[in-house]
Design a protein around this motif. Structure first.
Motif, mmCIF file in Angstrom:
data_model
loop_
_atom_site.group_PDB
_atom_site.id
_atom_site.type_symbol
_atom_site.label_atom_id
_atom_site.label_comp_id
_atom_site.label_asym_id
_atom_site.label_seq_id
_atom_site.Cartn_x
_atom_site.Cartn_y
_atom_site.Cartn_z
ATOM 1 N N ALA A 84 71.944 64.407 -14.660
ATOM 2 C CA ALA A 84 72.123 65.246 -15.848
ATOM 3 C C ALA A 84 70.840 65.935 -16.272
ATOM 4 N N SER A 85 69.681 65.385 -15.882
ATOM 5 C CA SER A 85 68.410 65.996 -16.259
ATOM 6 C C SER A 85 67.317 65.599 -15.284
ATOM 7 N N LEU A 86 66.196 66.305 -15.370
ATOM 8 C CA LEU A 86 65.055 66.004 -14.508
ATOM 9 C C LEU A 86 64.365 64.714 -14.939
ATOM 10 N N ASP A 87 64.075 64.611 -16.247
ATOM 11 C CA ASP A 87 63.406 63.434 -16.773
ATOM 12 C C ASP A 87 64.036 63.022 -18.101
ATOM 13 N N VAL A 88 63.572 61.906 -18.644
ATOM 14 C CA VAL A 88 64.144 61.390 -19.894
ATOM 15 C C VAL A 88 63.950 62.387 -21.032
ATOM 16 N N ALA A 89 62.780 63.021 -21.093
ATOM 17 C CA ALA A 89 62.468 63.951 -22.183
ATOM 18 C C ALA A 89 63.415 65.148 -22.220
ATOM 19 N N SER A 90 63.907 65.568 -21.072
ATOM 20 C CA SER A 90 64.774 66.751 -21.025
ATOM 21 C C SER A 90 66.266 66.412 -21.060
ATOM 22 N N LEU A 91 66.611 65.129 -21.165
ATOM 23 C CA LEU A 91 68.011 64.728 -21.242
ATOM 24 C C LEU A 91 68.605 65.153 -22.589
ATOM 25 N N ASP A 92 69.774 65.715 -22.561
ATOM 26 C CA ASP A 92 70.466 66.167 -23.767
ATOM 27 C C ASP A 92 70.578 65.006 -24.764
ATOM 28 N N GLN A 93 70.035 65.217 -25.964
ATOM 29 C CA GLN A 93 70.028 64.154 -26.976
ATOM 30 C C GLN A 93 71.440 63.744 -27.391
ATOM 31 N N SER A 94 72.370 64.666 -27.309
ATOM 32 C CA SER A 94 73.749 64.328 -27.680
ATOM 33 C C SER A 94 74.353 63.334 -26.693
ATOM 34 N N ILE A 109 72.602 61.017 -25.114
ATOM 35 C CA ILE A 109 71.986 59.728 -25.445
ATOM 36 C C ILE A 109 72.666 59.115 -26.670
ATOM 37 N N ALA A 110 72.895 59.964 -27.696
ATOM 38 C CA ALA A 110 73.526 59.466 -28.923
ATOM 39 C C ALA A 110 74.928 58.941 -28.641
ATOM 40 N N ARG A 111 75.648 59.654 -27.803
ATOM 41 C CA ARG A 111 77.010 59.237 -27.458
ATOM 42 C C ARG A 111 76.999 57.897 -26.717
ATOM 43 N N GLU A 112 76.068 57.759 -25.774
ATOM 44 C CA GLU A 112 75.976 56.523 -25.004
ATOM 45 C C GLU A 112 75.549 55.363 -25.901
ATOM 46 N N ARG A 113 74.597 55.636 -26.798
ATOM 47 C CA ARG A 113 74.128 54.593 -27.707
ATOM 48 C C ARG A 113 75.251 54.115 -28.617
ATOM 49 N N ASP A 114 76.093 55.040 -29.076
ATOM 50 C CA ASP A 114 77.211 54.692 -29.948
ATOM 51 C C ASP A 114 78.194 53.760 -29.227
ATOM 52 N N VAL A 115 78.503 54.098 -27.974
ATOM 53 C CA VAL A 115 79.423 53.267 -27.186
ATOM 54 C C VAL A 115 78.816 51.890 -26.939
ATOM 55 N N LEU A 116 77.548 51.870 -26.568
ATOM 56 C CA LEU A 116 76.882 50.599 -26.268
ATOM 57 C C LEU A 116 76.763 49.722 -27.512
ATOM 58 N N THR A 117 76.551 50.354 -28.659
ATOM 59 C CA THR A 117 76.445 49.594 -29.914
ATOM 60 C C THR A 117 77.740 48.878 -30.232
ATOM 61 N N GLU A 118 78.852 49.574 -30.079
ATOM 62 C CA GLU A 118 80.157 48.968 -30.337
ATOM 63 C C GLU A 118 80.434 47.821 -29.369
ATOM 64 N N GLN A 119 80.061 48.038 -28.116
ATOM 65 C CA GLN A 119 80.270 46.988 -27.117
ATOM 66 C C GLN A 119 79.421 45.755 -27.434
ATOM 67 N N ARG A 148 68.133 51.990 -20.983
ATOM 68 C CA ARG A 148 67.257 52.151 -19.816
ATOM 69 C C ARG A 148 68.076 52.202 -18.534
ATOM 70 N N LYS A 149 69.113 51.386 -18.469
ATOM 71 C CA LYS A 149 70.009 51.400 -17.312
ATOM 72 C C LYS A 149 70.739 52.737 -17.220
ATOM 73 N N TYR A 150 71.110 53.282 -18.359
ATOM 74 C CA TYR A 150 71.776 54.591 -18.408
ATOM 75 C C TYR A 150 70.849 55.679 -17.854
ATOM 76 N N TYR A 151 69.579 55.632 -18.229
ATOM 77 C CA TYR A 151 68.610 56.595 -17.701
ATOM 78 C C TYR A 151 68.554 56.525 -16.182
ATOM 79 N N GLU A 152 68.605 55.321 -15.661
ATOM 80 C CA GLU A 152 68.553 55.143 -14.208
ATOM 81 C C GLU A 152 69.778 55.726 -13.515
ATOM 82 N N GLU A 153 70.846 55.902 -14.259
ATOM 83 C CA GLU A 153 72.072 56.453 -13.693
ATOM 84 C C GLU A 153 72.097 57.980 -13.733
ATOM 85 N N VAL A 154 71.509 58.594 -14.795
ATOM 86 C CA VAL A 154 71.711 60.035 -14.999
ATOM 87 C C VAL A 154 70.446 60.889 -14.947
#
Length: 308
Positions: free
Chosen positions: A199-209, A211-221, A241-247
């Motif tokens: 989805a992106s070259l590095d963590v800094a350029s990953l779409d913040q939306s 990350i927010a979506r993934e964090r929301d799902v992970l929080t509920e889990q 961190r595992k999510y970053y390794e995937e995308v």
């Protein structure tokens, strides 16, 4: 109105698929200028190309072209995969990729650029091709990457001809290292990108939306586990961190060896080449992605035809 020759009418018919009398009138109305006559027919809806324009074009080809430190990838769509095997269509798409190197990433600029070997822009050459082959086609998109020093490597997956296929990737490597070493690394990374679709070259350029979506799902889990908040927060950060390794490209495990992160593979290549290497960008085009394809009901089509 101006007099027009039978040969000119025949030429216009070949280019547009319009009727003989319509072609004759179009030429007469435009002083025998065939390009203006083509536009006149299209505006009147009399050109075969114009009549095909509402058909969904989701097949076709992705093409790459490179001159070393600069490269382009383009997507040109057709209605059927059969056309993608047409030599005239393949030649056109390959040429458009070459044009894009100079015209840039704006597809409208590519369409307006001069088509090599023809006294017309790319868009008019496409119109002629539509009329000749007989189905709708579309200049969909183009991207160009460039580095001040280094190479922009390319890769085509599911190639139907050199530089043409269903997935095209560009990878920009900025470095003073030898071009041959950069090309090898660049192609390997491009193959990796084709397979993993980061989805992106590095963590800094990953779409913040994202990350927010993934964090929301992970929080509920995590909350469903019933653990204390401080433990939950650590669980979430670990999973992010595992999510970053995937995308994220540089965080992914390199498919070439299945062990090393892409970032570490780049560092190792730089050490071997004796010069720093920086991945500055990438582009991945998959044919037809994002296009809503029509699903035809053959029985309904037959019934509709019978009712006419």
């Amino acid at each position: 109105m101006a007099e027009v020759s039978a040969a000119l009418v025949k030429d216009l018919r070949t280019k547009t698929g319009a009727g003989m009398m319509d072609c004759k009138k179009a030429l007469a109305e435009n002083g025998g200028d065939i390009e203006q006559a083509i536009d006149w027919l299209r505006k009147k809806g009399l050109s075969a190309a114009a009549k095909k324009a509402d058909r969904v074009a989701a097949e076709g080809l992705v093409a790459v072209a490179s001159n070393g430190a600069k490269a382009a990838v383009v997507e040109v769509n057709s209605e059927t995969d059969f056309v993608a095997r047409n030599p005239a269509f393949q030649s056109f798409v390959a040429t458009v990729a070459q044009v894009a190197i100079d015209a840039g990433s704006d597809i409208e600029a590519v369409a307006a650029a001069a088509y090599p070997g023809a006294d017309k822009p790319v868009k008019d050459e496409l119109t002629n091709l539509i009329a000749t082959i007989g189905e709708n086609m579309n200049l969909r998109r183009a991207s160009v990457l460039e580095v001040p020093q280094g190479v922009v490597a390319s890769y085509i997956h599911s190639a139907t001809a050199p530089g043409l296929g269903r997935i095209g990737v560009l990878v920009a490597l900025e470095s003073a290292a030898p071009a041959d070493k950069l090309e090898v690394l660049g192609k390997q990374i491009a193959m990796h990108i084709a397979a993993t679709n980061p989805a992106s070259l590095d963590v800094a350029s990953l779409d913040q939306s994202l990350i927010a979506r993934e964090r929301d799902v992970l929080t509920e889990q995590a909350r469903a586990s019933g653990k204390p908040d401080n433990i939950i927060e650590k669980m979430i950060e670990g999973r992010i961190r595992k999510y970053y390794e995937e995308v994220v490209l540089l965080e992914q495990v390199f498919i070439i060896d299945g062990e090393t992160k892409v970032s570490k593979a780049v560092e190792a290549a730089a050490k071997d080449a004796g010069s720093p290497i920086k991945v500055t960008g990438f582009v991945r085009y998959a044919l037809g992605e994002g296009i809503e394809k029509q699903v035809s009901d053959f029985a309904a089509e037959v019934a509709a035809q019978a009712a006419r």
